[in-house]
Design an enzyme around this catalytic site. Sequence first.
Site, PDB file in Angstrom:
ATOM      1  N   GLU A  54      68.370  56.739  11.455  1.00 35.18           N
ATOM      2  CA  GLU A  54      69.331  56.386  10.394  1.00 35.18           C
ATOM      3  C   GLU A  54      70.706  55.958  10.904  1.00 35.18           C
ATOM      4  OE1 GLU A  54      69.441  59.541   7.495  1.00 35.18           O
ATOM      5  OE2 GLU A  54      67.440  59.011   6.794  1.00 35.18           O
TER       6      GLU A  54
ATOM      7  N   GLU B 138      60.447  59.313   6.430  1.00 34.22           N
ATOM      8  CA  GLU B 138      61.033  60.412   5.639  1.00 34.22           C
ATOM      9  C   GLU B 138      61.054  60.037   4.166  1.00 34.22           C
ATOM     10  OE1 GLU B 138      64.893  62.097   6.669  1.00 34.22           O
ATOM     11  OE2 GLU B 138      64.497  61.747   8.798  1.00 34.22           O
TER      12      GLU B 138
HETATM   13  C1  BGC Z   1      67.917  62.807   7.792  1.00 41.54           C
HETATM   14  C2  BGC Z   1      67.515  64.256   7.865  1.00 41.54           C
HETATM   15  C3  BGC Z   1      68.042  64.974   6.646  1.00 41.54           C
HETATM   16  C4  BGC Z   1      67.386  64.375   5.429  1.00 41.54           C
HETATM   17  C5  BGC Z   1      67.803  65.001   4.119  1.00 41.54           C
HETATM   18  C6  BGC Z   1      67.902  62.205   6.434  1.00 41.54           C
HETATM   19  O1  BGC Z   1      69.150  61.630   6.178  1.00 41.54           O
HETATM   20  O2  BGC Z   1      67.223  62.040   8.740  1.00 41.54           O
HETATM   21  O3  BGC Z   1      68.007  64.769   9.055  1.00 41.54           O
HETATM   22  O4  BGC Z   1      67.863  66.343   6.699  1.00 41.54           O
HETATM   23  O5  BGC Z   1      67.693  63.007   5.348  1.00 41.54           O
HETATM   24  O6  BGC Z   1      69.162  64.838   3.929  1.00 41.54           O
END
Ligand code: BGC
Length: 398
Positions: A170, A312
Amino acid sequence: MSGEGHMRSEDQKEVKSMKFPEGFFWGAATASYQIEGGIENNDWAEAGRNAKVPPAGIAADSWNRFREDFDLARNLHQNAHRFSLEWARIEPEEGKFDSNAIEHYREVIRELKKRGLEPFVTIWHFTLPLWFSHQGGFLNPKAPEIFSRYCKHIIRELSNEAHFWMTINEPEVYASNGYLRGTWPPFRHNPLALIRVTNVLVKSHILAYKKMKAANAGIFIGIAKNNMDIEANWNPFFKIVAKFMNWFWNERFLDNTKDALDFIGLNHYIHKKFGVSHKEEATDIGWPIFPKGIYNCLSKLKKYRKPIYITENGLADAKDIRRERYIKDYLRWVWWAIKEGADVRGYFYWSLIDNYEWAHGYAPRFGLVEVDYKTQKRTIRQSVIAYADTCKLNELKP
Ligand code: BGC
């Protein structure tokens, strides 16, 4: 949830046969500083000592308990797992690499594979070794050299163990929280520094990609990219703002690195419609739930003609009342995107276990698995059974 976020009518019809492509990777993601515990020599630990962010302490103690965590992933029928390496452990002093840390991560990867979990390794997930942050981090003119040297070392040591590698997690989230909003180390409020850091991250990725491929041409290298679903109402001004943001936040990094990417990892959480006040249902930390957003992001990524892994997607939901629906609704839109030509090959829920949610500390609960931080006991959340079935069947049931 707004009407737009719901399924299209055709979608309802298809709901019974939502098969995913053969060989699809199903898993969950984590990151080193958020779960390992015991890390004192990075910029976040220093910020914790200075009371600028909550201290991470021993976190979920996954440095020691990773086998137990991987057993849980396997029991949830996952066949892949995304995790990250802690740069400060591997290169605790500039140019000096710690072979014990490398051996630890070798063991981590082997334990994943023993359980039938394909490793997806993030080389850098937000935290910097102190020596590097004290030299200005990604504002240091030598940053691309320093970062790519670290990446090359990793590939020399570990690339025989894993096929999928991500250089950076990110880029825009890192740069904006650290250099514009000032909520993360190094706590700056400087738009010019934000632009510079994003440019240096592009250069760092490209140089790292070249060195990594030179060390092992057979590996597959990508990025975990933080794309939001950005749109605007009728207002021409907001339309311009949305267009600019879409370029700056979603496309700029990819446009500049597309020749140095074997795949795109999509991290998707946020939907933003300029000119419309927020009306969707939200997660515990106020992020809107808008399942169609993932479809919109995937559709826009098609133009890069790269394989896509959703690295994610998930929510903070301490009471566990929205998670099951959330995962199903987002996956339905993933399925639609695939049906319409997006080359999506995997989905990683964030996160496997509860963890340190950066400046929010330990209150947000993103895990498929609950962690009791006093006892370190892990408990699979009730809502997760449906996701486990999807992983098992490679098919989404209504
Ligand atoms: C990140 C994680 C974070 C998740 C939830 C992403 O921005 O890669 O490290 O915990 O989102 O906020």
